[in-house]
Scaffold this motif. Structure first.
Motif, short mmCIF file in Angstrom:
data_model
loop_
_atom_site.label_atom_id
_atom_site.label_comp_id
_atom_site.label_asym_id
_atom_site.label_seq_id
_atom_site.Cartn_x
_atom_site.Cartn_y
_atom_site.Cartn_z
N LYS A 95 0.83 -1.20 0.00
CA LYS A 95 0.00 0.00 0.00
C LYS A 95 0.87 1.25 0.00
CE LYS A 95 -3.91 -2.18 2.37
NZ LYS A 95 -4.79 -2.15 3.56
N ILE A 96 0.80 2.01 -1.10
CA ILE A 96 1.56 3.25 -1.23
C ILE A 96 0.69 4.40 -0.74
CG2 ILE A 96 2.72 4.83 -2.83
CD1 ILE A 96 3.14 2.47 -4.72
N ASN A 97 1.17 5.08 0.29
CA ASN A 97 0.40 6.18 0.86
C ASN A 97 0.64 7.46 0.05
OD1 ASN A 97 -1.18 7.76 2.48
ND2 ASN A 97 -0.11 7.30 4.39
N HIS A 98 0.13 7.44 -1.17
CA HIS A 98 0.31 8.55 -2.11
C HIS A 98 -0.75 8.41 -3.18
CE1 HIS A 98 2.29 11.88 -4.00
NE2 HIS A 98 3.44 11.71 -3.35
N PHE A 99 -0.87 9.43 -4.07
CA PHE A 99 -1.86 9.32 -5.14
C PHE A 99 -1.23 8.91 -6.47
CE2 PHE A 99 -0.60 13.79 -4.95
CZ PHE A 99 -0.35 14.12 -6.28
N PHE A 100 0.11 8.74 -6.50
CA PHE A 100 0.77 8.15 -7.66
C PHE A 100 2.11 7.56 -7.22
CE2 PHE A 100 2.75 12.28 -7.55
CZ PHE A 100 3.99 12.15 -8.17
N CYS A 101 2.76 6.84 -8.12
CA CYS A 101 4.02 6.16 -7.78
C CYS A 101 5.18 7.13 -7.84
CB CYS A 101 4.26 4.99 -8.74
SG CYS A 101 3.13 3.61 -8.51
N GLU A 102 5.40 7.84 -6.75
CA GLU A 102 6.54 8.74 -6.67
C GLU A 102 7.64 8.06 -5.86
OE1 GLU A 102 7.24 13.47 -6.47
OE2 GLU A 102 5.73 12.68 -5.12
N VAL A 103 8.88 8.31 -6.24
CA VAL A 103 10.02 7.58 -5.66
C VAL A 103 10.01 7.57 -4.13
CG1 VAL A 103 12.54 7.52 -5.46
CG2 VAL A 103 11.48 7.90 -7.68
N PRO A 104 9.94 8.71 -3.43
CA PRO A 104 10.00 8.67 -1.97
C PRO A 104 8.91 7.81 -1.33
CG PRO A 104 10.32 10.91 -2.75
CD PRO A 104 9.87 10.10 -3.93
N ALA A 105 7.70 7.84 -1.90
CA ALA A 105 6.59 7.06 -1.34
C ALA A 105 6.79 5.56 -1.58
CB ALA A 105 5.27 7.51 -1.95
N VAL A 106 7.28 5.19 -2.76
CA VAL A 106 7.51 3.78 -3.09
C VAL A 106 8.63 3.19 -2.25
CG1 VAL A 106 8.18 2.17 -4.92
CG2 VAL A 106 6.61 4.05 -5.43
N LEU A 107 9.68 3.97 -2.02
CA LEU A 107 10.84 3.47 -1.26
C LEU A 107 10.47 3.06 0.16
CD1 LEU A 107 13.75 5.92 -2.27
CD2 LEU A 107 13.46 3.52 -2.90
N LYS A 108 9.41 3.64 0.71
CA LYS A 108 9.00 3.30 2.08
C LYS A 108 8.49 1.87 2.19
CE LYS A 108 7.93 8.06 3.34
NZ LYS A 108 6.90 9.04 3.72
N LEU A 109 8.18 1.24 1.06
CA LEU A 109 7.68 -0.14 1.07
C LEU A 109 8.78 -1.17 0.82
CD1 LEU A 109 4.37 0.28 -0.99
CD2 LEU A 109 4.72 0.50 1.47
N ALA A 110 9.99 -0.72 0.58
CA ALA A 110 11.08 -1.65 0.27
C ALA A 110 11.42 -2.52 1.46
CB ALA A 110 12.31 -0.89 -0.19
N CYS A 111 11.69 -3.81 1.18
CA CYS A 111 12.06 -4.77 2.24
C CYS A 111 13.59 -4.80 2.40
CB CYS A 111 11.55 -6.16 1.89
SG CYS A 111 9.79 -6.21 1.55
#
Length: 312
Positions: free
Chosen positions: A173-189
């Motif tokens: 779950k990306i807490n954003h309205f589009f796939c922006e780098v800083p938001a996506v990086l928060k989901l990295a394992c």
């Protein structure tokens, strides 16, 4: 090493905005109107400049590119945001997320450097008016535009590769309205400290260096303007510069805050507001600030609709 039985996400869920059932239709209508006005305003400017030979100058050449970039990167994000506001399904495939991230970065980085190129154009026009057409020749303008585009492509490749080389094994779950780098990086394992360093370093080349160049150029421009004896001439020069500085500030400052701060210090709600500002609001205001208040553009518009000249 990753566990052999570890699964990886194939799609993400974009959480978008936290809204109540009554607020969602209002937000949908607002963003739909804003998006249509962005396309209409920037599209109109592009058509007018292409049709009117009097506007075939370096400044308007760069304004056409700016308008096309604004239409491009808002179209990369806003239609999907509208679709998610109107639907319960808010998923985006992994490959679509990567594509959206890359296209948005290409256009955004290109625009950042375009602002620096536009400041150079203003410097030559104000400080070296007699040599303006020689210095800012058509092939020089094209080379400058190509440079901006190449820098955007290269920087976007680096950003995207470093972001998507990390494992994403859930949550998705990306807490954003589009796939922006800083938001996506928060989901990295995995540890993203290297990505934070890369983002910070690249931030210098795609945001801070252009901003510094603009700052230095405008210091020289203001010194030159103060030497103009005519009050009307000073006012006209300041007016042109003020429009450019306003547009640069609206786009570059929020982008710098977003991409150059450590990921751990970024809150999702702050990120969404910043992204809205430089992704949607700046693209909406650019035609108003930069062109639609311009007498030359008004003349071109009235000429196209056959209404004669703009009153002096």
């Amino acid at each position: 090493m990753h566990e052999p039985n570890q699964s990886f996400v194939t799609e993400f869920i974009l959480l978008g905005f936290s809204l109540g059932p009554r607020t969602t239709p209002l937000l949908f209508s607002s963003f739909l109107i804003i998006y249509l006005l962005i396309i209409l305003g920037n599209g109109l400017i592009t058509i007018l400049i292409c049709l009117d030979s009097h506007l075939h100058t370096p400044m308007y050449f760069f304004i056409v590119i700016l308008s096309m970039l604004d239409m491009g990167y808002t179209t990369t994000t806003v239609p999907q945001m509208l679709a998610h506001l109107a639907s319960q399904r808010k998923t985006i495939s992994f490959s679509s997320c990567v594509a959206q991230m890359y296209i948005f970065l290409v256009l955004g980085v290109t625009e950042s450097w375009l602002f620096a190129i536009m400041s150079i154009d203003r410097y030559v026009a104000i400080c070296h008016p007699l040599r303006y057409k020689v210095i800012m020749s058509p092939w020089v303008c094209k080379i400058m535009a190509i440079f901006c585009g190449l820098w955007g492509v290269i920087s976007a490749v680096v950003y995207t590769i470093f972001a998507m080389r990390l494992p994403y094994c859930g949550p998705n779950k990306i807490n954003h309205f589009f796939c922006e780098v800083p938001a996506v990086l928060k989901l990295a394992c995995a540890d993203t400290s290297v990505n934070d360093q890369v983002d910070f370093i690249l931030g210098f080349s795609v945001i801070l260096i252009p901003l510094s160049l603009i700052f230095v150029i405008y210091i020289n421009i203001f010194i030159a303007i103060l030497k103009i004896h005519s009050a009307q001439g000073r006012l006209k020069a300041f007016s042109t510069c003020a429009s450019h500085i306003t547009v640069v500030t609206m786009f570059c400052v929020p982008a710098m805050v977003m991409y150059m701060k450590p990921g751990s210090k970024a809150t999702p709600e702050e990120d969404k507001k910043l992204a809205l500002f430089y992704n949607v609001i700046s693209a909406f205001l650019n035609p108003i600030i930069y062109s639609l208040r311009n007498k030359d553009v008004k003349k071109a518009f009235l000429k196209v609709i056959g209404q004669g000249k703009v009153p002096e």
